[in-house]
Scaffold this active site. Structure first.
Site, short mmCIF file in Angstrom:
data_model
loop_
_atom_site.label_atom_id
_atom_site.label_comp_id
_atom_site.label_asym_id
_atom_site.label_seq_id
_atom_site.Cartn_x
_atom_site.Cartn_y
_atom_site.Cartn_z
N ASP A 90 8.30 -11.51 -1.28
CA ASP A 90 9.03 -12.28 -0.56
C ASP A 90 10.08 -11.06 0.10
OD1 ASP A 90 10.82 -13.76 0.72
OD2 ASP A 90 11.46 -14.80 -0.97
N HIS A 148 -4.83 6.50 -2.60
CA HIS A 148 -4.96 6.18 -4.21
C HIS A 148 -4.78 7.64 -4.74
CE1 HIS A 148 -6.57 4.30 -7.85
NE2 HIS A 148 -7.38 3.58 -6.87
#
EC number: 2.3.1.-
Length: 451
Positions: A397, A155
């Site tokens: 995907d 982060h």
């Protein structure tokens, strides 16, 4: 859950030479959570139509995407005064292969449990920061043919929006498609390492997020609260339940008739009130709510498309438990709405200037995962609630079909909560919340009974 066997770990470096050098980080990169954030994706067995090799597809495309997102392949480096910079050295990211004797059906509703830890690449923060990869991925193959892919992303380098940008471009390249959005890598746009432009007049400073959140009445610190055992729950709010809460909030005297309260303001207000009830606070107990705001479109001019870094900042709504509980839901939602509205271009710039002038940034860094008790703590009597409602989370995907489930990895700090859209995308939302074991059952009761 069946045991997991770790087969192989390797370092993936960019597929072509990239820029090498020291990269200044913006102030927002260096405060708040600076450890890694895990996310998990579960896939059914790849169909017959997928002719490739899953592992090679992932590794090759990861190597290619790092050419465009080369900061991800670098390492952090501590500087004096609690600051750090990014060393773009192309040392690469970590990719782990694992296998499980288990089946995907072994997971009950995919709620984050301690077993999830084995599916996620672990980061050893005892190692020097200069040696820790900023991105780690783990592919686990299950006996049923299903797969899990988990990613753990620093982060300190990116926020949720940029992390998902990186992962989605990785998937595009894996599918044989071109890059969709080139990352905008120049952080000087948020004045990283640069003096700020002069203000015409000294602006008013009102950044509550830089104050230490309140302690429980009678306590001088939060050391004891940090030690208490926590548990995670995934709680669903259906579309009708959500609409009922919103009409309750918007029907109150605190509502702004011109816009109404958002889903986030409504649900967060509800969670805040329920947490105060479950924790059994006295009415005068001060409580703070940490809210994460994406500033990309709030800046003047807005940040460029594809800005890659941290453009989120935490703002704080504050009240007392008594006020929140005795007033209707609209009161809590109005405090949250006001805190969000405050975030303007000037507000962000004042915050940057304030951080630039700080002698040391450590007190603004959430180092809880590093075993530190320094930095802000949004556990009891406080709460931190991050929205993933507008993030493009679903439909990742890599060439063998989209995931059937995605969600946060383990988050085990009291008060640490996320709101995300339900995977069915039917208008319902999921609250992933971590609270002390002693408070969770009461919280669940209020969460549903108070709708």
């Amino acid at each position: 859950m069946a045991p997991i066997t770790f087969r192989k770990s390797c370092t993936i470096v960019p597929a072509a030479p990239t820029w090498i050098g020291r990269f200044p980080l913006a102030e927002w990169d260096q405060v708040g959570t600076i450890t890694h954030i895990p996310t998990l994706y579960f896939y059914d067995k790849p169909s017959e139509s997928f002719k490739g090799n899953v592992v090679e597809t992932l590794k090759n495309s990861l190597s290619r995407v790092l050419v465009h997102f080369y900061p991800m392949a670098g390492r952090l480096r501590w500087l004096p005064r609690g600051r750090f910079e990014l060393n773009c050295n192309a040392e690469g990211v970590e990719f782990i292969e694992a296998e499980s004797e288990g089946k995907l059906s072994d997971f009950e509703n995919f709620s984050p449990t301690p077993e999830f830890e084995n599916l996620m690449p672990q980061v050893n923060y005892k190692n020097p920061i200069e040696t820790i990869p900023l991105f780690l991925a783990q592919l686990t193959k299950f006996k049923c043919g299903g797969l899990s892919l988990s990613v753990n992303i620093s982060h300190a380098i990116v926020d949720g929006q940029s992390a998902l940008h990186f992962i989605s471009e990785w998937a595009r390249l894996a599918r044989g498609e071109p890059l969709e959005t080139v990352p905008f890598l120049d952080r000087k746009i948020l004045w990283a390492g640069e003096p700020l432009p002069p203000f015409a007049s000294p602006p008013k400073f009102d950044h509550k997020e830089f104050d230490q959140p309140p302690f429980l009445i009678g306590e001088k610190d939060n050391v004891e609260e940090r030690k208490k055992k926590t548990i995670v729950a995934m709680l669903k709010l259906s579309k009708p339940q959500l609409e009922k809460l919103r009409s309750k909030a918007n029907g109150s005297k605190y509502a702004d008739p011109s816009r109404g309260f958002t889903r986030y303001e409504t649900v967060t207000g509800h969670v805040w009130r329920c947490a105060c009830k479950a924790r059994g606070h006295s009415p005068e107990q001060p409580t703070a709510l940490g809210i994460c705001i994406d500033t990309r479109s709030r800046m003047q001019p807005p940040l460029p498309r594809g800005y890659f870094g941290n453009a989120t900042l935490d703002v704080v709504a504050a009240s007392t438990s008594g006020e929140l509980i005795s007033n209707e839901l609209g009161f809590a939602a109005s405090l949250i709405s006001k805190a969000i509205k405050n975030v303007t271009n000037e507000y962000v710039m004042i915050g940057i200037e304030y951080l630039k002038n700080q002698e040391d940034l450590k007190k603004f860094q959430d180092l809880h995962a590093l075993g530190s008790t320094e930095g802000p703590f949004y556990g009891n009597p406080n709460l931190g609630l991050v929205s993933w409602l507008t993030l493009p989370m679903y439909g990742l995907d890599f060439g063998w079909g989209k995931e059937f489930y995605t969600g946060p990895g383990t988050h085990d700090f009291d008060g640490d909560s996320l709101i995300l859209p339900d995977h069915d995308e039917d208008g319902s939302v999921i609250l992933a919340t971590c609270l002390q074991v002693a408070h969770m059952e009461a919280f669940k009761k209020h969460f549903y009974e108070d709708i």
